[in-house]
Write an enzyme that holds these catalytic residues in place. Structure first.
Site, short mmCIF file in Angstrom:
data_model
loop_
_atom_site.label_atom_id
_atom_site.label_comp_id
_atom_site.label_asym_id
_atom_site.label_seq_id
_atom_site.Cartn_x
_atom_site.Cartn_y
_atom_site.Cartn_z
N TYR A 160 -20.22 -60.26 79.13
CA TYR A 160 -21.12 -60.67 78.04
C TYR A 160 -22.33 -61.46 78.53
O TYR A 160 -22.95 -62.18 77.74
CB TYR A 160 -20.34 -61.47 76.99
CG TYR A 160 -19.50 -60.57 76.09
CD1 TYR A 160 -20.10 -59.75 75.13
CD2 TYR A 160 -18.12 -60.53 76.19
CE1 TYR A 160 -19.35 -58.93 74.30
CE2 TYR A 160 -17.35 -59.71 75.38
CZ TYR A 160 -17.98 -58.92 74.43
OH TYR A 160 -17.24 -58.10 73.60
N ASN A 192 -13.78 -59.57 65.94
CA ASN A 192 -14.17 -58.42 65.11
C ASN A 192 -13.59 -57.09 65.61
O ASN A 192 -14.21 -56.04 65.47
CB ASN A 192 -15.69 -58.37 64.92
CG ASN A 192 -16.44 -58.26 66.24
OD1 ASN A 192 -15.83 -58.21 67.30
ND2 ASN A 192 -17.76 -58.23 66.16
N LYS A 194 -10.38 -55.57 70.90
CA LYS A 194 -10.45 -56.98 71.29
C LYS A 194 -9.11 -57.69 71.05
O LYS A 194 -8.22 -57.14 70.38
CB LYS A 194 -11.58 -57.65 70.51
CG LYS A 194 -12.96 -57.07 70.85
CD LYS A 194 -14.07 -57.87 70.16
CE LYS A 194 -15.44 -57.32 70.51
NZ LYS A 194 -16.52 -58.16 69.92
N HIS A 204 -15.22 -53.60 70.37
CA HIS A 204 -16.55 -53.59 70.99
C HIS A 204 -17.06 -52.14 70.98
O HIS A 204 -16.26 -51.22 71.10
CB HIS A 204 -16.46 -54.07 72.44
CG HIS A 204 -17.73 -53.84 73.23
ND1 HIS A 204 -18.80 -54.69 73.14
CD2 HIS A 204 -18.09 -52.83 74.07
CE1 HIS A 204 -19.78 -54.22 73.93
NE2 HIS A 204 -19.36 -53.10 74.50
N GLU A 252 -20.85 -50.65 81.27
CA GLU A 252 -19.60 -51.24 80.78
C GLU A 252 -18.39 -50.40 81.18
O GLU A 252 -17.34 -50.93 81.53
CB GLU A 252 -19.68 -51.40 79.25
CG GLU A 252 -20.71 -52.46 78.86
CD GLU A 252 -21.05 -52.47 77.37
OE1 GLU A 252 -21.88 -53.30 76.98
OE2 GLU A 252 -20.50 -51.64 76.61
P1 IDP Z 1 -21.90 -56.19 68.50
O1 IDP Z 1 -20.51 -56.38 69.08
O2 IDP Z 1 -21.84 -55.73 67.07
O3 IDP Z 1 -22.79 -55.33 69.37
P2 IDP Z 1 -23.39 -58.47 69.51
O4 IDP Z 1 -24.56 -59.09 68.81
O5 IDP Z 1 -23.65 -57.63 70.73
O6 IDP Z 1 -22.56 -57.65 68.43
O7 IDP Z 1 -22.42 -59.67 69.90
C1 IDP Z 1 -21.37 -59.48 70.81
C2 IDP Z 1 -20.12 -60.12 70.24
O8 IDP Z 1 -20.33 -61.53 70.14
C3 IDP Z 1 -19.75 -59.70 68.82
O9 IDP Z 1 -19.05 -58.48 68.76
C4 IDP Z 1 -18.90 -60.86 68.38
O10 IDP Z 1 -17.58 -60.80 68.94
C5 IDP Z 1 -19.65 -62.04 68.99
N1 IDP Z 1 -20.64 -62.61 68.08
C6 IDP Z 1 -21.83 -62.06 67.69
N2 IDP Z 1 -22.50 -62.86 66.84
C7 IDP Z 1 -21.70 -63.95 66.69
C8 IDP Z 1 -21.84 -65.16 65.92
O11 IDP Z 1 -22.84 -65.38 65.21
N3 IDP Z 1 -20.80 -66.05 66.01
C9 IDP Z 1 -19.70 -65.85 66.78
N4 IDP Z 1 -19.54 -64.74 67.52
C10 IDP Z 1 -20.52 -63.80 67.48
MG MG Z 2 -23.45 -55.67 71.31
#
Ligand code: IDP
Ligand code: MG
Length: 139
Positions: free
Chosen positions: A51, A114, A11, A117, A128
Site C-alpha cells: 500500500y 471492506n 481481506k 481489494h 500487484e
Molecule cells: P479501493 O480499495 O476502493 O481502491 P483506495 O482508495 O485505493 O480504495 O484505498 C485502499 C484501501 O484503503 C481501501 O480499500 C480501504 O481498505 C482503505 N481506505 C480507503 N479510504 C479509507 C478511509 O477513508 N479510512 C480508512 N481506510 C480507508
Molecule cells: Mg485502490
C-alpha cells in the site's frame, strides 16, 4: 498495454467472517477465471509495501495494521476488461456507498475492512500480481 487480468485479495475481514466461499463464488459467476490463488498473510512490512502509494494518506498506518491482522486470499483473475469489470462487481470503497449486490455491499464491514481489494489499472494489476506470484509465466 492492455491486459485481461486483474489482481484481488479477500481481506482479513472477508476471511475472518467466513466469506471466502461466497466471494469466490460471486467472482467466478461474474465470469472471472482464477489464474492463481494463495491463502496467506501479510507482515506489516509487506502490507506497508503493498500500500506504499497511500503512505501519505491519514489512514495508511491503520490500513497496514489491519491488512496484516489475519489471513488473506490473494488471486489473479482473468476476463475480458478484467480491471474495470472487477471494480464494478466489488463496488465503492465505502460499503455504505456501494451499489446493492456488489461484493462490498454484501460482505464488507467498513470503509477500511471492506472485504476485497481490486486493482485500479492494468499496470497495477501486473505489479500487484507479481508481488504475490513470482513465477507468473506458469499461470
Ligand atoms: P479501493 O480499495 O476502493 O481502491 P483506495 O482508495 O485505493 O480504495 O484505498 C485502499 C484501501 O484503503 C481501501 O480499500 C480501504 O481498505 C482503505 N481506505 C480507503 N479510504 C479509507 C478511509 O477513508 N479510512 C480508512 N481506510 C480507508
Ligand atoms: Mg485502490
Amino acid at each position: 498495454m492492455t491486459t485481461n487480468r486483474t489482481f484481488t485479495m479477500i481481506k482479513p475481514d472477508g476471511v475472518q467472517n467466513g466469506h471466502i466461499g461466497a466471494i469466490l463464488d460471486h467472482i467466478t459467476k461474474a465470469g472471472f477465471r482464477i489464474v492463481a490463488m494463495k491463502y496467506t498473510s501479510l507482515t506489516t512490512t509487506a502490507a506497508g509495501k503493498f500500500y506504499e502509494v497511500h503512505k501519505e494518506r491519514p489512514f495508511y498506518k491503520d490500513l497496514v495494521n489491519y491488512m496484516s491482522s489475519g489471513p488473506i486470499v490473494a488471486a489473479i483473475l482473468e476476463k475480458d476488461n478484467a480491471v474495470e469489470d472487477f471494480r464494478k462487481i466489488i463496488g465503492a470503497t465505502d460499503p455504505s456507498k456501494a451499489d446493492a449486490g456488489t461484493i462490498r455491499a454484501l460482505y464488507a464491514k467498513s470503509i477500511e475492512a471492506n472485504a476485497v481489494h481490486g486493482s485500479d489499472s492494468d499496470e497495477n494489476a501486473a505489479i500487484e500480481g507479481n508481488f504475490y506470484f513470482s513465477q507468473l509465466e506458469r499461470y
